[in-house]
Each structure stands twice: as structure tokens, then as C-alpha cells.
Scaffold this active site. Structure first.
Site, PDB file in Angstrom:
ATOM      1  N   SER A 276       0.863  -1.187   0.000  1.00 27.20           N
ATOM      2  CA  SER A 276       0.000   0.000   0.000  1.00 27.20           C
ATOM      3  C   SER A 276       0.891   1.226   0.000  1.00 27.20           C
ATOM      4  O   SER A 276       2.086   1.137   0.275  1.00 27.20           O
ATOM      5  CB  SER A 276      -0.876   0.027   1.256  1.00 27.20           C
ATOM      6  N   ASP A 277       0.329   2.390  -0.311  1.00 24.62           N
ATOM      7  CA  ASP A 277       1.083   3.607  -0.048  1.00 24.62           C
ATOM      8  C   ASP A 277       0.903   3.920   1.444  1.00 24.62           C
ATOM      9  O   ASP A 277       0.148   3.249   2.165  1.00 24.62           O
ATOM     10  CB  ASP A 277       0.637   4.769  -0.952  1.00 24.62           C
ATOM     11  N   TRP A 278       1.575   4.924   1.908  1.00 29.53           N
ATOM     12  CA  TRP A 278       1.640   5.287   3.333  1.00 29.53           C
ATOM     13  C   TRP A 278       0.223   5.445   3.915  1.00 29.53           C
ATOM     14  O   TRP A 278      -0.456   6.428   3.651  1.00 29.53           O
ATOM     15  CB  TRP A 278       2.425   6.590   3.449  1.00 29.53           C
ATOM     16  N   MET A 279      -0.206   4.448   4.663  1.00 30.46           N
ATOM     17  CA  MET A 279      -1.520   4.447   5.324  1.00 30.46           C
ATOM     18  C   MET A 279      -2.706   4.507   4.347  1.00 30.46           C
ATOM     19  O   MET A 279      -3.815   4.889   4.735  1.00 30.46           O
ATOM     20  CB  MET A 279      -1.637   5.608   6.324  1.00 30.46           C
TER      21      MET A 279
END
Ligand code: BGC
Length: 744
Positions: A276-279
């Protein structure tokens, strides 16, 4: 139908070569090994493999196998310790990935990706990535979040700096080259540093150029334009893919099953893992797509996001989801297998530790030479009235502008590890080259957004004492990059005013643009006799710009984006559709010259603005050299092409000038009539050729019918018979034009 087996599999092949055949056989394939390991894992250990925290991890968590990777662990000694705990003290000894955003260099900083794209040179991109990987290994890293191949048609978007621009073919070629570069065998690892292509998908289409914003891209456009570079990276064997923050037609990419499972895995045959991207998992709550963390974990696990970056919804919720029967164990197993397979294929189990004592590679002569070449090739000469450049022998120069001596700013965005003190600025390089006596320096402005006129008088005085002004204009590094978007993309601060002030001296002005995006040049264009677009060029910006300005090397860069005249033109890109009422640029009349009391019909009815030409300031593919090239004798090997066949298109390119120079010859095609409308031009191939004065060369491209494919009405790839126009051209707005017919 499954796509062709991606080159990812060559990771396995390389792995077999890197170890002895016998040993490779004993080890079996990465997939078999991953499955065998999975069968011995507890639920907690499985969930742990899917967690990617940042900075550091607790020793007990490492012993328990509670994480699969770590991001931005910036102390190599601590990283080594963490890897040793994971490998030697955890029950199953599974090694960790150590991730970092090594975007355009580690300590030797290359031009920002948009600048690197100006070189139109795959080998250079590959080399830059390989060098970055070898330096980053000294920091303990074995995984980078690069390349970013998001197609960008909006310079307001700060991340255009990280992109390869607007064209799918160019971004595909450069992205794939960088994947190969990062994943060059190193330190016993068959793929030295795992690459991660991002941000899947269409993140660059953020509405209004505002980062993280909604994207609305119809499936056909998605497939024909936005998805192509990610696909090329998958075909090049990329180990990982990052899911994007944005919602795409209403579905956030991290929870987008169609995108991740159907397109990426099923259609393209991707066998690596998705992070995933950051969060971006838990941000699906803010998107209004998931009610809580449990639902966020459920939707992204089901959709095919294997590893969660930073947030802990997988850690906190997965066991409960399984217990409640909302998530099948087999889905979790698929996610874990993707991560384990990549670790086996990477060779991490055999080579978990980075070799100590290799710091000598950092900023080595070879690396700096490569960064210098990259900077040389990434500068685009946009204007050169009366051959004002290169500088005349003996000329005294006034060096002005906030970017002339700004070691931090020339490094550009995403520069975690580059150091200001390693930068060589244009001022210091020019002083070295010309001698201090020929360089008079007065910055005029202290930094790019400076609005004070306090330095104007000194700058004007310096100008009057010199023969020519080198004005190093631009943007500070922080004005582009993630979440750094601008609504107004003119030069910030009082730079325009200062240029106008200097122009009153009558001295010629060379404008060097050191920016993170194409900035709107506006009316100062008329005050500059020459314009060199350099973008943020990194460590070696100074020596490269000095060599170019002094004429030791001719500029050779070409624009990977259409350069807007005005922010209101955005989006402006060369491969647009024709519309039923295309604009007529030759009929454009500036609004203040229109007579009064005209009828509604006075301007005709075309798709254009009244107050700005429909053309960009400079088209995609454009760039001058210190020489000039003629194009002649366009020929095709046949007037017709058969489905499944191909033809040769060729032309003669001649250096008509007095200096050796490099020309980037471009092949464009237009599918005149289709079952869906087709772009007015599409880049199909390109070639850089260097010619001595008076030298000419026949440049021939092979064009196959498969290169004419597009997404048809039923969303499948098709090639349609009919008439095609073809150009061999120096840019997207000119060239020699021919045609051929594709027969059924
Ligand atoms: C960015 C990614 C980056 C990640 C890790 C995110 O905010 O969108 O491009 O790789 O952070 O630093």
C-alpha cells in the site's frame, strides 16, 4: 487469459545462475519454497509478513516475526542488527526488506525524474538506477520505492517532478530501464535492489493537479495511456507495485480488486507483491469507502494489497476477520505467498546482509561522471536567438538569480540522503571554468520566493559591467514533490520583475530554469535571448550547465511534456483527440486586438480559448541544439502493412550546422479513423543520433501492426485496418509526414 510470463521469472532464473545449478535445484523454485514455508507459519507470523512499519522495530517484535519489512531505517548498523535478529533469532528466520525512497540517486544525486526523462535515453536511466542501488546498499537498503511512472499532464501537480512526463511510450521505456537498473545483480543478490513501481494507478491524473485528489479516468483511457508504463515495469520483472492513494472512478486503488487482482495479476501475470502507499489502507475510511479499520483491512486484503505501509489495520484486524469468517484463510495465504515468493526470488534468504565497508562507491568518480552526463543530457534548449549561446570566448558574464548558488535547491525533491555540501553549483563551476575575473556575481534575490528588491541595484550594476547575463531562475526544491502543488506556476517571488529590470540594461539575458516543473514563462520570454530548461539537476548541475553554456557540449534534451503558455491551458498534451471542431492556431487573434461589436460568430466555432493560443509554449519532444538538423526523403518500405506484419519508415537526417550535436529522431503515428476516436499523434519510437557537422544518416524505424493496438469498444486490445499517417519528426508538432494503409 493470463499475460505472458513476466520477466520477474528471470529473477528466478538469475537466482539459479547465481547459485550453483545443483543448489538451485535443491532449493526448488521461489514459489515452492514460499509454499513450504507458509505451511509452517502461525497466523501471527503470516500477518507479520504483511506489516511494513517505519524507522525502527522492537527486538521482541523482530524475534516474533511480527513484521515483514521496514521503511526508512536510516542507521545501517541498526538495520544489520535488526536483520540478524529476524534471520537468526526468529522461529522461521525470514529476512526483512529494508525500503527507502531512493528516487533519483542516493548520495550521488541525478536529475529529478522529469529531468532525466528529457534525455530520452534508456541506457542512462538504467545506469542511474544501478548506481543509486549500489550506493543505497551501503545504507542497508534492499528495496526502493521507484520508479514512479504516473503519467502527468498537469504541471500544477507537485509530483510531476517525479514523473517521466506525459507520454506512455517514453514513461514505459524509462520506467522499465530503471527497474532493470535497480534490479541489477549485486552482492550475490540476483536482483540487487527490489524496485517498486508506483503509484498504481493513474495517481498523476489527480483532478486539478491537487495531490491525493480524485481521479476520473475512463477504462479505455486508463488502459491506453495510464496503465501502459506500469505494465512495462511488470514486464521488466519489477518485484513490487505500490497501490495509489487516489480513488479511481469511485474506488480507492488500495481496495480496488479490479485493478489489483484482475488487471495486474490475472491479465498481466504479475507475481510480485503489492504494497500500500503510506496508510492508504486506513485512508479508505476518509474516502468514505470503508467504515472502520476492520473493513479497510478486509477490502484491501481481498483486493490484493499484500503489505500495509505504516498503518496497522492488518496487524490489528486480520485475526478477528478470519475468526468471524469474513476473510478466508486462503486469501490471507495468497497475500503472504506474494511477499515470501519475492523474498526467495530476490535471494534474500541466501544473502540477507549487506556487505560492510563498501562506502567507497559513494560519490565515486564513476558515479559523479554519470550524474554529470545525466545532467548534461537533461537540459533542454528552448530558445537561442541569434545563436547567443554558447558564450563567446572571453565574454564576461554576470551571474544572477536565486538558483545560481543554491546547493540545496538544485538537488530537487525526494532527496533524503543527498547532501547539500556535495552539490557543485553553477556559480562555482563557472568560476572554475572561466576564472573569477570573468564572472561577476550578484544574486539579486536570496531565494526563489524572495520578494525583496533589496538586491536589484547590485544585480543591475553587475549586469552593466558584463557582456551577458546568466540568470539562474527557478523554484526551491520544496516547491515541487509530494503534496507540494501550486495553482500559479509562474516563477515565484520577484524573479520576473528582476529579469525585466536587468533587461533595461540592453545586455542579452540567458534564462536558465532550475525548476521541478515546466513553469509558465509568460512575458519575460521576450526579455530572454536564450532559455535553457534544466529542471533540478542534482549534485553535478553546476559543471553540466557550465559545459553547456560554454559550448563544450551541445544541449540535447527534449521535452517529455508539453510546456504550457498559461496555467489556464492545463491539461495540455500532444496526444489529445482532434474533436469535431479542432482549433485553428493560425487564426488566433489576441483578445485585445479583436474589434468591438462583433457578432457571436466572429471567431468561428472551434475548441479554443479566446485569450490564449491553443498551442503550448513548446511542444512535447521539442529541444534545440547548437547545431541544426534537416529532415528529408521520408520513405516507407511499402504503402501497405498486413495485420501481424510491419513496415520500415525511414528518413535522412543531416547536421547542417557547425557543431557536433545529438538529435532525437521521433516516430509518430495517427490512426485516422477508428471505432473509437484516436489521438492526433502518438509516439511510437525514437532514436538519439550524434552527427558531426555536414554528416547525414538514414534513420529507419520498424513499425509493426501490434504497435498500432488500442482498446476497443469492448475494452479488449484491438488493431484496426485503415489509413495511418506517420511522421519522422524532431518534435510532436512538426516533421516529415507520410501515410500507409493497414490491411485486414
Ligand atoms: C508516497 C510514496 C512513498 C511513500 C514512502 C508516500 O507518501 O506517496 O511515493 O514511496 O510515502 O515514503
Amino acid at each position: 487469459m493470463r499475460g505472458t510470463l513476466p520477466l520477474y521469472a528471470t529473477g528466478l532464473a538469475l537466482f539459479a545462475i547465481a547459485t550453483s545449478t545443483l543448489r538451485a535445484q535443491a532449493l526448488g523454485s521461489a514459489d515452492e519454497r514460499a509454499r513450504e514455508l507458509l505451511s509452517r507459519m502461525t497466523l501471527e507470523e503470516k500477518i507479520g509478513q504483511l506489516y511494513l512499519p517505519h524507522n525502527d522495530a522492537d527486538d521482541n517484535a523482530l524475534r516474533a516475526g511480527a513484521l515483514g519489512a521496514i521503511l526508512n531505517a536510516s542507521d545501517p548498523a541498526r538495520s544489520d542488527k535488526m536483520q540478524r535478529i529476524a534471520v537468526e533469532e526468529s522461529r522461521l528466520g525470514i529476512p526483512l526488506f529494508f525500503g527507502r525512497d531512493v528516487i533519483h540517486g542516493y548520495r550521488t544525486i541525478f536529475p529529478i525524474p522529469l529531468g532525466l526523462a528529457c534525455a530520452w535515453d534508456e541506457e542512462l536511466a538504467r545506469e542511474a538506477a544501478a548506481i543509486s542501488a549500489s550506493e543505497a546498499a551501503t545504507g542497508g537498503y534492499n528495496w526502493t520505492y521507484s520508479p514512479m511512472v504516473d503519467i502527468s499532464r498537469d504541471p500544477r501537480w507537485g509530483r510531476i517532478a517525479e514523473s517521466f512526463g506525459e507520454d506512455p511510450l517514453l514513461a514505459s521505456r524509462l520506467g522499465a530501464a530503471m527497474v532493470r537498473g535497480y534490479q541489477t545483480p549485486q552482492e550475490g543478490l540476483p536482483a540487487g535492489m527490489a524496485a517498486c513501481v508506483k503509484h498504481f494507478a493513474a495517481y498523476g491524473a489527480a483532478e486539478g493537479g491537487r495531490d491525493y485528489n480524485t481521479t476520473l479516468v475512463p477504462e479505455r483511457e486508463l488502459r491506453d495511456v495510464y496503465l501502459r508504463p506500469y505494465r512495462a515495469a511488470v514486464d521488466a520483472g519489477v518485484f513490487s507495485v505500490m497501490s495509489a492513494f487516489n480513488d479511481l472512478d469511485g474506488v480507492p486503488c488500495t481496495g480496488n480488486e479490479w485493478l489489483l487482482n484482475k488487471v495486474l495479476r490475472h491479465e498481466w501475470g504479475f507475481e510480485g507483491f503489492v504494497v500500500s502507499d503510506w496508510m492508504s489502507t486506513v485512508e479508505m475510511i476518509a474516502h468514505g469507502f470503508c467504515a472502520d479499520e476492520g473493513e479497510a483491512a478486509l477490502r484491501s486484503l481481498k483486493a490484493g494489497t499484500d503489505m500495509e505501509m505504516v498503518s496497522k489495520s492488518y496487524i490489528n484486524e486480520t485475526a478477528r476477520l478470519i475468526e468471524e469468517g469474513r476473510l478466508d484463510l486462503s486469501t490471507l495465504d495468497e497475500r503472504v505467498l506474494s511477499v515470501l515468493r519475492a523474498k526467495f526470488a530476490m535471494g534474500l534468504f541466501e544473502h540477507p546482509y549487506r556487505t560492510p565497508g563498501r562506502e567507497g562507491v559513494i560519490l565515486s568518480k564513476e558515479h559523479k561522471d554519470a550524474a554529470y552526463r545525466a545532467a548534461l543530457q537533461s537540459a533542454v534548449l528552448l530558445k537561442n536567438e541569434a545563436d547567443i549561446l554558447p558564450l563567446k570566448a572571453g565574454a564576461k558574464v554576470a551571474v544572477i538569480g536565486p538558483l545560481a548558488d543554491a546547493p540545496h535547491e538544485q538537488l530537487g525533491t525526494w532527496c533524503f540522503d543527498g547532501r547539500d555540501e556535495d552539490s557543485i553549483t553553477p556559480l562555482s563551476a563557472l568560476r572554475d571554468k572561466l576564472g573569477k575575473g570573468r564572472v561577476v556575481y550578484a544574486p539579486g534575490l536570496e531565494y526563489s520566493r524572495d520578494e525583496s528588491r533589496a538586491g536589484f541595484a547590485a544585480a543591475l550594476k553587475a549586469t552593466k559591467s558584463a557582456d551577458i547575463v546568466l540568470f539562474f531562475a527557478g523554484e526551491e526544491a520544496m516547491l515541487s514533490g509530494e503534496a507540494h502543488c501550486l495553482a500559479d506556476i509562474r516563477l515565484p517571488g520577484a524573479q520576473e520583475e528582476l529579469i525585466k529590470e536587468l533587461a533595461t540594461s540592453g545586455k542579452p539575458i540567458v534564462l536558465i530554469l532550475m525548476t521541478g516543473r515546466p513553469v509558465v514563462i509568460g512575458d519575460i520570454e521576450g526579455h530572454a535571448q536564450a532559455i535553457l530548461a534544466a529542471f533540478h539537476q542534482g549534485t553535478m548541475a553546476g559543471p553540466a550547465l557550465a559545459s553547456l553554456l560554454c559550448g563544450e557540449v551541445s544541449p540535447s534534451g527534449r521535452l517529455p511534456i508539453s510546456w504550457p503558455r498559461h496555467v489556464g491551458q492545463i491539461p495540455i498534451y500532444y496526444n489529445h483527440k482532434n474533436t469535431g471542431r479542432p482549433p485553428k492556431p493560425e487564426e488566433f487573434v489576441p483578445i485585445n486586438q479583436l474589434p468591438r461589436m462583433q457578432k457571436q460568430t466572429s471567431l468561428g466555432f472551434t475548441s479554443a480559448y479566446m485569450d490564449i493560443s491553443p498551442l503550448p509554449a513548446y511542444p512535447f519532444g521539442y529541444g534545440l541544439t547548437y547545431s541544426s538538423f534537416s529532415y528529408s526523403k521520408l520513405e516507407r518500405s511499402s504503402a501497405t502493412m498486413h495485420m501481424g506484419g510491419g513496415i520500415e519508415i525511414s528518413a535522412t537526417i543531416r547536421n547542417e550546422g557547425k557543431q557536433s550535436a545529438t538529435e532525437t529522431v521521433q516516430l509518430y503515428v495517427r490512426d485516422v479513423t477508428g471505432s473509437v476516436t484516436r489521438p492526433v499523434r502518438e509516439l511510437k519510437d525514437f532514436r538519439r543520433i550524434s552527427l558531426a557537422p555536414g554528416e547525414e544518416r538514414r534513420v529507419s524505424f520498424t513499425l509493426n501492426s501490434s504497435q498500432l493496438a488500442f482498446t476497443g469498444l469492448d475494452m479488449r486490445e484491438i488493431v484496426e485496418a485503415g489509413l495511418f499517417r506517420v511522421w519522422i519528426a524532431p518534435d510532436s508538432a512538426s516533421g516529415l509526414e507520410g501515410s500507409f494503409e493497414l490491411l485486414p
